[in-house]
Motif scaffolding. Structure first.
Motif, PDB file in Angstrom:
ATOM      1  N   ALA A 100      44.236  52.036  37.284  1.00 38.58           N
ATOM      2  CA  ALA A 100      43.241  51.019  37.642  1.00 38.58           C
ATOM      3  C   ALA A 100      42.390  51.481  38.819  1.00 38.58           C
ATOM      4  CB  ALA A 100      43.936  49.699  37.983  1.00 38.58           C
ATOM      5  N   MET A 101      43.017  52.113  39.798  1.00 32.20           N
ATOM      6  CA  MET A 101      42.292  52.612  40.968  1.00 32.20           C
ATOM      7  C   MET A 101      41.295  53.689  40.578  1.00 32.20           C
ATOM      8  SD  MET A 101      45.523  52.715  43.617  1.00 32.20           S
ATOM      9  CE  MET A 101      44.701  53.714  44.868  1.00 32.20           C
ATOM     10  N   GLU A 102      41.679  54.555  39.636  1.00 32.54           N
ATOM     11  CA  GLU A 102      40.792  55.638  39.209  1.00 32.54           C
ATOM     12  C   GLU A 102      39.572  55.103  38.467  1.00 32.54           C
ATOM     13  OE1 GLU A 102      43.192  58.240  36.900  1.00 32.54           O
ATOM     14  OE2 GLU A 102      44.457  58.871  38.591  1.00 32.54           O
ATOM     15  N   ILE A 103      39.759  54.027  37.701  1.00 26.49           N
ATOM     16  CA  ILE A 103      38.665  53.478  36.899  1.00 26.49           C
ATOM     17  C   ILE A 103      37.669  52.717  37.753  1.00 26.49           C
ATOM     18  CG2 ILE A 103      38.106  51.814  35.076  1.00 26.49           C
ATOM     19  CD1 ILE A 103      40.898  52.473  33.885  1.00 26.49           C
ATOM     20  N   TYR A 104      38.186  52.017  38.772  1.00 29.68           N
ATOM     21  CA  TYR A 104      37.345  51.096  39.543  1.00 29.68           C
ATOM     22  C   TYR A 104      36.345  51.842  40.421  1.00 29.68           C
ATOM     23  CZ  TYR A 104      35.881  47.515  42.826  1.00 29.68           C
ATOM     24  OH  TYR A 104      35.124  46.670  43.593  1.00 29.68           O
ATOM     25  N   ALA A 105      35.147  51.244  40.530  1.00 31.78           N
ATOM     26  CA  ALA A 105      34.124  51.738  41.455  1.00 31.78           C
ATOM     27  C   ALA A 105      33.524  50.525  42.157  1.00 31.78           C
ATOM     28  CB  ALA A 105      33.040  52.505  40.710  1.00 31.78           C
ATOM     29  N   PRO A 106      33.184  50.641  43.441  1.00 28.90           N
ATOM     30  CA  PRO A 106      32.625  49.493  44.162  1.00 28.90           C
ATOM     31  C   PRO A 106      31.418  48.863  43.471  1.00 28.90           C
ATOM     32  CG  PRO A 106      33.191  51.228  45.707  1.00 28.90           C
ATOM     33  CD  PRO A 106      33.383  51.802  44.327  1.00 28.90           C
ATOM     34  N   ALA A 107      30.648  49.672  42.757  1.00 22.45           N
ATOM     35  CA  ALA A 107      29.470  49.129  42.064  1.00 22.45           C
ATOM     36  C   ALA A 107      29.853  48.122  40.984  1.00 22.45           C
ATOM     37  CB  ALA A 107      28.675  50.268  41.441  1.00 22.45           C
ATOM     38  N   HIS A 108      31.110  48.164  40.534  1.00 20.73           N
ATOM     39  CA  HIS A 108      31.571  47.226  39.515  1.00 20.73           C
ATOM     40  C   HIS A 108      31.869  45.845  40.087  1.00 20.73           C
ATOM     41  CE1 HIS A 108      33.233  50.855  37.036  1.00 20.73           C
ATOM     42  NE2 HIS A 108      31.924  50.724  36.926  1.00 20.73           N
ATOM     43  N   HIS A 109      31.873  45.722  41.397  1.00 20.95           N
ATOM     44  CA  HIS A 109      32.341  44.501  42.037  1.00 20.95           C
ATOM     45  C   HIS A 109      31.618  43.264  41.521  1.00 20.95           C
ATOM     46  CE1 HIS A 109      33.777  41.825  45.209  1.00 20.95           C
ATOM     47  NE2 HIS A 109      32.529  41.400  45.302  1.00 20.95           N
ATOM     48  N   PHE A 110      30.297  43.303  41.539  1.00 18.96           N
ATOM     49  CA  PHE A 110      29.531  42.130  41.121  1.00 18.96           C
ATOM     50  C   PHE A 110      29.823  41.774  39.675  1.00 18.96           C
ATOM     51  CE2 PHE A 110      25.757  40.541  38.876  1.00 18.96           C
ATOM     52  CZ  PHE A 110      25.645  39.300  39.482  1.00 18.96           C
ATOM     53  N   VAL A 111      29.929  42.783  38.822  1.00 16.63           N
ATOM     54  CA  VAL A 111      30.158  42.527  37.403  1.00 16.63           C
ATOM     55  C   VAL A 111      31.528  41.890  37.192  1.00 16.63           C
ATOM     56  CG1 VAL A 111      30.254  43.558  35.110  1.00 16.63           C
ATOM     57  CG2 VAL A 111      28.640  44.429  36.794  1.00 16.63           C
ATOM     58  N   LEU A 112      32.531  42.366  37.936  1.00 18.05           N
ATOM     59  CA  LEU A 112      33.853  41.753  37.829  1.00 18.05           C
ATOM     60  C   LEU A 112      33.802  40.288  38.230  1.00 18.05           C
ATOM     61  CD1 LEU A 112      36.293  44.489  39.167  1.00 18.05           C
ATOM     62  CD2 LEU A 112      36.410  43.390  36.940  1.00 18.05           C
ATOM     63  N   MET A 113      33.124  39.990  39.329  1.00 19.21           N
ATOM     64  CA  MET A 113      32.994  38.602  39.773  1.00 19.21           C
ATOM     65  C   MET A 113      32.257  37.767  38.736  1.00 19.21           C
ATOM     66  SD  MET A 113      34.442  37.948  42.686  1.00 19.21           S
ATOM     67  CE  MET A 113      33.558  36.489  43.223  1.00 19.21           C
ATOM     68  N   ARG A 114      31.194  38.317  38.185  1.00 21.84           N
ATOM     69  CA  ARG A 114      30.372  37.569  37.224  1.00 21.84           C
ATOM     70  C   ARG A 114      31.101  37.339  35.906  1.00 21.84           C
ATOM     71  NH1 ARG A 114      25.685  40.992  34.898  1.00 21.84           N
ATOM     72  NH2 ARG A 114      27.465  41.710  33.654  1.00 21.84           N
ATOM     73  N   ASP A 115      31.762  38.379  35.390  1.00 19.97           N
ATOM     74  CA  ASP A 115      32.318  38.309  34.041  1.00 19.97           C
ATOM     75  C   ASP A 115      33.777  37.862  33.992  1.00 19.97           C
ATOM     76  OD1 ASP A 115      29.870  39.183  33.234  1.00 19.97           O
ATOM     77  OD2 ASP A 115      30.507  41.203  32.679  1.00 19.97           O
ATOM     78  N   TYR A 116      34.523  38.072  35.079  1.00 15.73           N
ATOM     79  CA  TYR A 116      35.952  37.778  35.037  1.00 15.73           C
ATOM     80  C   TYR A 116      36.368  36.653  35.974  1.00 15.73           C
ATOM     81  CZ  TYR A 116      36.232  42.005  32.290  1.00 15.73           C
ATOM     82  OH  TYR A 116      36.049  42.935  31.311  1.00 15.73           O
ATOM     83  N   GLY A 117      35.436  36.158  36.799  1.00 17.24           N
ATOM     84  CA  GLY A 117      35.746  35.001  37.618  1.00 17.24           C
ATOM     85  C   GLY A 117      36.240  35.322  38.999  1.00 17.24           C
ATOM     86  N   TYR A 118      36.946  36.420  39.151  1.00 16.57           N
ATOM     87  CA  TYR A 118      37.356  36.864  40.485  1.00 16.57           C
ATOM     88  C   TYR A 118      37.572  38.367  40.453  1.00 16.57           C
ATOM     89  CZ  TYR A 118      42.268  36.731  38.832  1.00 16.57           C
ATOM     90  OH  TYR A 118      43.440  36.922  38.144  1.00 16.57           O
ATOM     91  N   GLU A 119      37.473  38.965  41.629  1.00 15.74           N
ATOM     92  CA  GLU A 119      37.476  40.425  41.740  1.00 15.74           C
ATOM     93  C   GLU A 119      38.866  40.882  42.173  1.00 15.74           C
ATOM     94  OE1 GLU A 119      36.857  44.393  43.036  1.00 15.74           O
ATOM     95  OE2 GLU A 119      37.588  42.776  44.283  1.00 15.74           O
ATOM     96  N   GLY A 120      39.575  41.589  41.305  1.00 12.60           N
ATOM     97  CA  GLY A 120      40.961  41.927  41.599  1.00 12.60           C
ATOM     98  C   GLY A 120      41.220  43.389  41.883  1.00 12.60           C
ATOM     99  N   ALA A 121      40.188  44.143  42.259  1.00 14.80           N
ATOM    100  CA  ALA A 121      40.368  45.584  42.429  1.00 14.80           C
ATOM    101  C   ALA A 121      41.351  45.922  43.536  1.00 14.80           C
ATOM    102  CB  ALA A 121      39.026  46.244  42.718  1.00 14.80           C
ATOM    103  N   ILE A 122      41.376  45.124  44.595  1.00 13.69           N
ATOM    104  CA  ILE A 122      42.189  45.439  45.765  1.00 13.69           C
ATOM    105  C   ILE A 122      43.676  45.335  45.461  1.00 13.69           C
ATOM    106  CG2 ILE A 122      42.616  44.810  48.176  1.00 13.69           C
ATOM    107  CD1 ILE A 122      39.850  46.014  47.542  1.00 13.69           C
ATOM    108  N   TYR A 123      44.050  44.548  44.457  1.00  9.34           N
ATOM    109  CA  TYR A 123      45.475  44.352  44.175  1.00  9.34           C
ATOM    110  C   TYR A 123      46.167  45.653  43.791  1.00  9.34           C
ATOM    111  CZ  TYR A 123      44.992  39.289  44.435  1.00  9.34           C
ATOM    112  OH  TYR A 123      44.778  38.010  44.878  1.00  9.34           O
ATOM    113  N   SER A 124      45.508  46.488  43.013  1.00 14.80           N
ATOM    114  CA  SER A 124      46.157  47.739  42.598  1.00 14.80           C
ATOM    115  C   SER A 124      46.456  48.620  43.805  1.00 14.80           C
ATOM    116  CB  SER A 124      45.279  48.485  41.595  1.00 14.80           C
ATOM    117  OG  SER A 124      45.188  47.770  40.382  1.00 14.80           O
ATOM    118  N   HIS A 125      45.493  48.739  44.723  1.00 16.80           N
ATOM    119  CA  HIS A 125      45.745  49.488  45.959  1.00 16.80           C
ATOM    120  C   HIS A 125      46.931  48.879  46.717  1.00 16.80           C
ATOM    121  CE1 HIS A 125      41.602  50.794  45.176  1.00 16.80           C
ATOM    122  NE2 HIS A 125      41.758  51.745  46.074  1.00 16.80           N
TER     123      HIS A 125
END
Length: 225
Positions: A100-125
């Motif tokens: 998950a960490m390898e796939i994620y990029a900060p530029a995806h942040h807005f899209v995650l918030m828009r499409d998934y309701g909340y941004e969960g990238a930090i949890y994997s770290h």
């Protein structure tokens, strides 16, 4: 609602259950439930500690592990990593969270918030950092959790910042650094009070209370917890 009432509030659960019913009307097959609906249901069931429900939802995330959509893959690996973490399967949890960490990029942040309701990238770290602490690598854990904190600040999302502060304080606790844990908890309390992040506010007081106990303020720390 997730931010201000917590993942397990009835309002959050009702919204995602409504979304599940509506998506079922559009899709005849159970496996076609949209991943962003599953993601919200997952958050509710996980924080409620509903093992049967999370086990049932896990099979849906397994079908999108190899999705062509990198955000869907990120969500799938992140949730499956969390499930493995709470089952105590640290090897599998590390594999999923690293992916998950390898796939994620900060530029995806807005899209995650828009499409998934909340941004969960930090949890994997954060789970990776916890596993490193639990398996004897506290210094490496500190590097990972600090990276998560920098990432949350770079995307400018207060909720992600709250998440990273909480786990950074947890890592400080595991490293037996009460002064650092208290400083991080104080920062989390201030942010959570300002933004009304009720779940993180409660956890922050628990972490701050532990810090006080560790520094011999037994009665005050216990009262705060």
């Amino acid at each position: 609602l997730i931010a201000t009432q917590g993942y397990t509030s009835q309002a959050v659960a009702a919204n995602y259950e409504h979304a599940l019913r509506r998506s079922s009307e559009l899709n005849d097959r159970d496996q076609d439930i949209p991943i962003h609906v599953l993601y919200g249901l997952w958050g509710t069931c996980l924080v409620r500690g509903d093992r049967e429900a999370t086990d049932e939802l896990a099979r849906h995330f397994q079908r999108v592990e190899e999705s062509p959509d990198p955000l869907a893959r990120h969500v799938a690996h992140s949730t499956l990593g969390a499930r493995a973490f709470y089952h105590g399967d640290f090897t599998r949890a590390m594999q999923h969270c690293r992916q998950a960490m390898e796939i994620y990029a900060p530029a995806h942040h807005f899209v995650l918030m828009r499409d998934y309701g909340y941004e969960g990238a930090i949890y994997s770290h954060s789970y990776v950092a916890c596993i490193l602490c639990f398996t004897g690598f506290p210094d490496h854990a500190l590097v990972v959790v600090d990276e998560a904190h920098r990432l949350s600040q770079s995307v400018g999302d207060p909720y992600s910042n709250a998440t990273s502060l909480c786990f950074a304080a947890c890592i400080a606790r595991e490293r037996r650094e009460p002064e650092r844990a208290m400083a991080l908890a104080d920062e989390l309390i201030a942010l959570s009070t300002e933004r009304q992040f009720i779940m993180w506010l409660g956890i922050a007081h628990c972490l701050r209370g532990w810090s006080r106990v560790a520094m011999n303020d037994i009665a005050g720390g216990a009262e705060e917890i």
